[in-house]
Design a protein around this motif. Structure first.
Motif, mmCIF file in Angstrom:
data_model
loop_
_atom_site.group_PDB
_atom_site.id
_atom_site.type_symbol
_atom_site.label_atom_id
_atom_site.label_comp_id
_atom_site.label_asym_id
_atom_site.label_seq_id
_atom_site.Cartn_x
_atom_site.Cartn_y
_atom_site.Cartn_z
ATOM 1 N N LEU A 38 -21.368 -8.264 4.591
ATOM 2 C CA LEU A 38 -21.022 -9.420 5.145
ATOM 3 C C LEU A 38 -19.829 -10.378 4.372
ATOM 4 O O LEU A 38 -19.152 -10.914 5.187
ATOM 5 C CB LEU A 38 -22.300 -10.510 4.732
ATOM 6 C CG LEU A 38 -23.720 -10.204 5.793
ATOM 7 C CD1 LEU A 38 -24.840 -10.952 5.215
ATOM 8 C CD2 LEU A 38 -23.317 -10.455 7.338
ATOM 9 N N LEU A 39 -19.896 -10.104 3.030
ATOM 10 C CA LEU A 39 -18.714 -10.522 2.404
ATOM 11 C C LEU A 39 -17.231 -9.695 3.015
ATOM 12 O O LEU A 39 -16.187 -10.516 3.207
ATOM 13 C CB LEU A 39 -18.668 -10.361 1.012
ATOM 14 C CG LEU A 39 -19.822 -11.392 0.352
ATOM 15 C CD1 LEU A 39 -20.049 -11.007 -1.227
ATOM 16 C CD2 LEU A 39 -18.956 -12.676 0.053
ATOM 17 N N GLU A 40 -17.415 -8.431 3.241
ATOM 18 C CA GLU A 40 -16.398 -7.951 3.625
ATOM 19 C C GLU A 40 -16.084 -8.147 5.186
ATOM 20 O O GLU A 40 -14.403 -8.473 5.513
ATOM 21 C CB GLU A 40 -16.580 -6.335 3.868
ATOM 22 C CG GLU A 40 -16.521 -5.669 2.508
ATOM 23 C CD GLU A 40 -17.349 -4.371 2.344
ATOM 24 O OE1 GLU A 40 -17.253 -3.414 1.306
ATOM 25 O OE2 GLU A 40 -18.001 -4.114 3.496
ATOM 26 N N ASP A 41 -16.742 -8.578 6.030
ATOM 27 C CA ASP A 41 -16.539 -8.867 7.352
ATOM 28 C C ASP A 41 -15.872 -10.488 7.418
ATOM 29 O O ASP A 41 -15.120 -10.614 8.350
ATOM 30 C CB ASP A 41 -17.759 -8.840 8.278
ATOM 31 C CG ASP A 41 -18.269 -7.348 8.554
ATOM 32 O OD1 ASP A 41 -17.643 -6.451 8.089
ATOM 33 O OD2 ASP A 41 -19.494 -7.438 9.104
ATOM 34 N N ALA A 42 -16.521 -11.189 6.444
ATOM 35 C CA ALA A 42 -16.053 -12.753 6.564
ATOM 36 C C ALA A 42 -14.485 -12.754 5.790
ATOM 37 O O ALA A 42 -14.122 -13.802 5.707
ATOM 38 C CB ALA A 42 -16.924 -13.571 5.804
ATOM 39 N N ASN A 43 -13.982 -11.764 5.085
ATOM 40 C CA ASN A 43 -12.932 -11.762 4.576
ATOM 41 C C ASN A 43 -11.895 -10.560 4.729
ATOM 42 O O ASN A 43 -11.279 -9.975 3.724
ATOM 43 C CB ASN A 43 -13.090 -11.798 2.986
ATOM 44 C CG ASN A 43 -13.949 -12.996 2.536
ATOM 45 O OD1 ASN A 43 -13.150 -13.936 2.014
ATOM 46 N ND2 ASN A 43 -15.229 -12.821 2.317
ATOM 47 N N ARG A 44 -11.918 -10.326 5.987
ATOM 48 C CA ARG A 44 -10.966 -9.040 6.503
ATOM 49 C C ARG A 44 -9.600 -9.221 5.979
ATOM 50 O O ARG A 44 -8.918 -8.266 5.887
ATOM 51 C CB ARG A 44 -11.302 -9.079 8.030
ATOM 52 C CG ARG A 44 -12.677 -8.711 8.370
ATOM 53 C CD ARG A 44 -12.560 -8.583 10.132
ATOM 54 N NE ARG A 44 -13.852 -8.239 10.515
ATOM 55 C CZ ARG A 44 -14.449 -7.241 10.507
ATOM 56 N NH1 ARG A 44 -13.528 -6.062 10.047
ATOM 57 N NH2 ARG A 44 -15.490 -6.834 11.048
ATOM 58 N N ASN A 45 -8.874 -10.642 5.936
ATOM 59 C CA ASN A 45 -7.605 -10.786 5.657
ATOM 60 C C ASN A 45 -7.405 -11.098 4.216
ATOM 61 O O ASN A 45 -6.220 -11.386 3.647
ATOM 62 C CB ASN A 45 -7.076 -11.761 6.455
ATOM 63 C CG ASN A 45 -7.040 -11.446 8.029
ATOM 64 O OD1 ASN A 45 -7.025 -10.264 8.333
ATOM 65 N ND2 ASN A 45 -7.345 -12.596 8.800
ATOM 66 N N ASN A 46 -8.488 -11.228 3.240
ATOM 67 C CA ASN A 46 -8.307 -11.293 1.821
ATOM 68 C C ASN A 46 -8.237 -10.055 1.118
ATOM 69 O O ASN A 46 -9.278 -9.423 0.695
ATOM 70 C CB ASN A 46 -9.466 -12.075 1.571
ATOM 71 C CG ASN A 46 -9.267 -12.696 0.028
ATOM 72 O OD1 ASN A 46 -8.586 -12.070 -0.672
ATOM 73 N ND2 ASN A 46 -9.957 -13.620 -0.358
ATOM 74 N N ILE B 207 -24.917 -10.168 -6.638
ATOM 75 C CA ILE B 207 -24.567 -11.596 -6.939
ATOM 76 C C ILE B 207 -23.356 -11.553 -7.758
ATOM 77 O O ILE B 207 -22.280 -12.596 -7.269
ATOM 78 C CB ILE B 207 -25.676 -12.052 -8.195
ATOM 79 C CG1 ILE B 207 -27.085 -12.315 -7.724
ATOM 80 C CG2 ILE B 207 -24.991 -13.291 -8.969
ATOM 81 C CD1 ILE B 207 -28.082 -12.415 -8.702
ATOM 82 N N ARG B 208 -22.973 -10.618 -8.187
ATOM 83 C CA ARG B 208 -21.538 -10.486 -8.606
ATOM 84 C C ARG B 208 -20.631 -10.508 -7.600
ATOM 85 O O ARG B 208 -19.540 -11.391 -7.502
ATOM 86 C CB ARG B 208 -21.319 -9.104 -9.363
ATOM 87 C CG ARG B 208 -19.968 -8.929 -10.023
ATOM 88 C CD ARG B 208 -20.161 -7.541 -10.883
ATOM 89 N NE ARG B 208 -19.238 -6.853 -11.299
ATOM 90 C CZ ARG B 208 -18.854 -5.692 -11.754
ATOM 91 N NH1 ARG B 208 -20.059 -5.040 -11.769
ATOM 92 N NH2 ARG B 208 -17.715 -5.187 -11.938
ATOM 93 N N ALA B 209 -20.886 -9.724 -6.483
ATOM 94 C CA ALA B 209 -19.976 -9.584 -5.183
ATOM 95 C C ALA B 209 -19.713 -11.251 -4.771
ATOM 96 O O ALA B 209 -18.759 -11.672 -4.313
ATOM 97 C CB ALA B 209 -20.485 -8.856 -4.240
#
Length: 220
Positions: free
Chosen positions: A83-91, A134-136
């Motif tokens: 979910l974090l990867e999908d939400a931050n594709r350009n980061n 949690i770290r992610a």
């Protein structure tokens, strides 16, 4: 077929590579526990077979239960990362950091985790996996702080790897065990740095780690 994971475990197994791989891990666990025996004759084989015949299914069901919590923690953490990867594709910096956490995930729970770890260790593995999730999430909010803390962890892990590499082939079991225990001290330190709410299993600090490093160094 009887010990094949069912229900939620079928979903959780996706993070482990799928049902077939999970089933193979369970079978390997039973085979290792029951079939690694010193059998040299047909008579010994028959006697041993009769002895363990009734245990095979029970051990399989126990292996399924044993895999449950680590598999759930693996799935939930993998989903957090996705979910974090999908939400931050350009980061790109954050995605690079998350890629490093995926590598850690793979090292924590390997295909042979049921054989590699004792039951008491598996409870801790589940906690380490949750701590990684949690770290992610916290890296998504404070990336630079997370990177700084991770660099400290990298220094400790590099020291462990160097020490392991320099360990002579004739090193005693005590020395090898001490270095193995240091690995888990690092994992507990990660919990203390990144997911304090999960609590550590032992008192841990950078000072305690450095003291243990010095003690291990004196063993060589």
């Amino acid at each position: 077929k009887t010990v094949a994971p069912t229900g939620d475990m079928r979903v959780w197994a996706a993070a482990f590579g799928g049902m077939k791989i999970m089933e193979n891990a369970i079978v390997e666990k039973v085979a290792t526990d029951l079939f690694e025996a010193n059998v040299r004759t047909e008579t010994d084989f028959t006697r041993y077979a009769e002895k363990i015949r009734s245990e095979i299914l029970l051990r399989g069901l126990a292996a399924v239960r044993l895999a449950g919590q680590p598999l759930k923690a693996l799935y939930e953490t993998s989903e957090r990362l996705r979910l974090l990867e999908d939400a931050n594709r350009n980061n790109r910096p954050l995605r690079a950091f998350l890629a490093g956490l995926r590598d850690e995930l793979g090292r924590l729970i390997t295909r042979d985790f049921l054989i590699r770890y004792e039951e008491s260790r598996l409870n801790h593995i589940s906690r380490y996996l949750r701590a990684l999730g949690i770290r992610a999430e916290r890296a998504g909010v404070h990336l630079l702080k997370s990177i700084e803390k991770t660099e400290e962890i990298s220094e400790l892990e590099s020291w462990r790897e160097r020490t392991l590499h320099e360990m002579p082939s004739h090193a005693s079991e005590e020395k090898r065990r001490a270095l193995g225990e240091f690995t888990w001290m690092i994992e507990e330190y990660k919990v203390s740095l990144f997911a304090q709410e999960l609590k550590t299993a032992i008192p841990i600090s950078r000072k305690r780690l450095e003291i243990r490093m010095a003690e291990i160094q004196k063993m060589f």
